[in-house]
Design an enzyme around this catalytic site. Structure first.
Site, PDB file in Angstrom:
ATOM      1  N   THR A  16       0.796  -1.237   0.077  1.00 43.01           N
ATOM      2  CA  THR A  16       0.006  -0.072   0.116  1.00 43.01           C
ATOM      3  C   THR A  16       1.063   1.331   0.054  1.00 43.01           C
ATOM      4  O   THR A  16       0.533   2.126  -0.737  1.00 43.01           O
ATOM      5  CB  THR A  16      -1.079  -0.135   1.257  1.00 43.01           C
ATOM      6  N   THR A 279      -0.055 -22.459  19.963  1.00 40.48           N
ATOM      7  CA  THR A 279      -1.327 -22.194  20.412  1.00 40.48           C
ATOM      8  C   THR A 279      -1.821 -21.131  19.668  1.00 40.48           C
ATOM      9  O   THR A 279      -1.127 -20.341  18.905  1.00 40.48           O
ATOM     10  CB  THR A 279      -0.948 -21.566  21.936  1.00 40.48           C
ATOM     11  N   GLN A 280      -3.195 -21.382  19.476  1.00 33.74           N
ATOM     12  CA  GLN A 280      -3.882 -20.179  18.773  1.00 33.74           C
ATOM     13  C   GLN A 280      -4.135 -18.966  19.398  1.00 33.74           C
ATOM     14  O   GLN A 280      -4.314 -17.715  18.917  1.00 33.74           O
ATOM     15  CB  GLN A 280      -5.487 -20.570  18.847  1.00 33.74           C
ATOM     16  N   CYS A 281      -3.669 -18.853  20.707  1.00 30.36           N
ATOM     17  CA  CYS A 281      -3.616 -17.445  21.525  1.00 30.36           C
ATOM     18  C   CYS A 281      -2.526 -16.633  21.261  1.00 30.36           C
ATOM     19  O   CYS A 281      -1.398 -17.352  20.728  1.00 30.36           O
ATOM     20  CB  CYS A 281      -3.510 -17.720  23.045  1.00 30.36           C
TER      21      CYS A 281
END
Ligand code: ASP
Length: 345
Positions: A16, A279-281
């Site tokens: 961008t 982990t997804q955290c």
């Protein structure tokens, strides 16, 4: 600290920051580098010797591929001895992947490689691109007693400098787009540019730069969700060339305990596929064995990803898998912090 007379190479890949609105359909499209430099005459007062290399054509970072990382690494390798630091202008969408990849590809790096970009094009009145670019150049040029202050691959964005392989894009709307949840920022820019020196990695100096140009992308990311089916797992794990899986688990590294699930994991490990527990955290670490639900994984041969980001896990595996290492060697490297990407307990 001084930055004057430093030589900086800007590598413009696209994103961008360098886009302009297409008058026909209103979409943002990358344009060439001269247009960017014309928008920031201030750069001349920095007192640095700045040169630029532009991708032709510049690309949106959603089109970044492993070959792009090799290309960036080769540009840095070719110009390594002629410059004090490098600034990579890049789209924000995959910037955290690219910065992570470069951190593992550039072994013995002892110069700054600062990734930056913008949420609004540099020609827009309220652009964030000018400050991001100017401060990135200042950081890439910063030296103390003749040594670079930040000899790492980093991302500078919206007043914060973070280690590239600790960073994730978390916001598609705000200028504050990146987060380093598990590691302190290496610098913050306000009225003063304050460096968090004790957290900067300093590799041994005078070691020759070694560039790992090969990447092995035969990996998969398997994100757990309640309702995951055996069929879906079979589709992912049945991929013939598969070498490694990033298993995105719950909380402290937890996964279902059903025999259907564990049997599939065990079979994959027995075939020599690396399974890395991430982990997804966004904050905190995998702690295998803390719960019954991760102890099973450990027993099945799954490897802890500790507090690694998915971006760093993906690119670390791609670099390691391309090096023809023995299974145990790869496992040892995954359990080690190679470039400050994990916090070991
Ligand atoms: N789509 C753009 C890119 O990643 C977004 C940006 O640069 O912020 O190239």
């Amino acid at each position: 600290m001084d930055s004057e007379n430093s030589s900086i190479l800007i590598i413009y890949t696209g994103g961008t920051i360098g886009m302009f609105e297409d008058p026909v359909n209103g979409s943002l499209k990358p344009v060439d580098f001269k247009n960017i430099m014309n928008q920031i005459p201030e750069i001349k007062v920095l007192g640095c010797n700045i040169k630029a290399i532009s991708f032709d054509p510049p690309i949106d970072s959603s089109d970044i591929d492993t070959s792009t990382w090799t290309h960036i690494a080769e540009i840095i390798e070719q110009h390594y001895s002629s410059y004090d630091g490098f600034v990579v202008l890049h789209g924000t969408d995959t910037m955290a992947y690219s910065a992570s990849a470069l951190s593992f590809m550039l072994e013995n790096l002892d110069k700054p490689v600062i990734f930056t970009g913008a949420q609004l094009p540099i020609g827009a009145l309220r652009t964030d691109g000018k400050e991001n670019l100017i401060t990135s150049i200042v950081i890439a040029a910063a030296k103390e007693y003749g040594k670079p202050l930040i000899p790492e691959v980093c991302i500078y964005f919206e007043s914060k400098l973070s280690r590239g392989n600790r960073t994730t894009k978390v916001n598609a709307e705000q200028f504050n787009a990146f987060q380093s949840a598990n590691y302190p920022y290496l610098a913050k820019a306000g009225v003063h540019l304050v460096y968090n020196r004790e957290f900067v990695r300093h590799p041994g100096r005078f070691r020759k730069l070694v560039v790992h140009k090969e990447l092995n992308n035969h990996i998969a990311i398997l994100k757990l969700f309640p309702g995951l089916t055996p069929e879906y797992m079979d589709a992912v794990l049945g991929y013939k060339e598969l070498k490694a899986v990033i298993l995105e688990t719950y909380g402290a590294g937890n996964a279902p305990t059903g025999i259907w699930f564990l049997r599939r994991i065990k079979t994959a490990v027995d075939k020599g596929i690396f399974i890395l527990d991430v982990t997804q955290c966004s904050r905190g670490s995998v702690e295998m064995g803390r719960y019954e639900t991760s102890r099973h994984l450990l027993k099945a041969g799954v490897i802890s990803g500790y507090d690694i980001t998915t971006e760093a896990a993906t690119t670390k595996l791609m670099v390691l898998l391309a090096q023809n290492l023995e299974y145990e060697e790869v496992k040892m490297h995954l359990n080690k912090s190679l470039k400050g990407e994990i916090t070991l307990p």
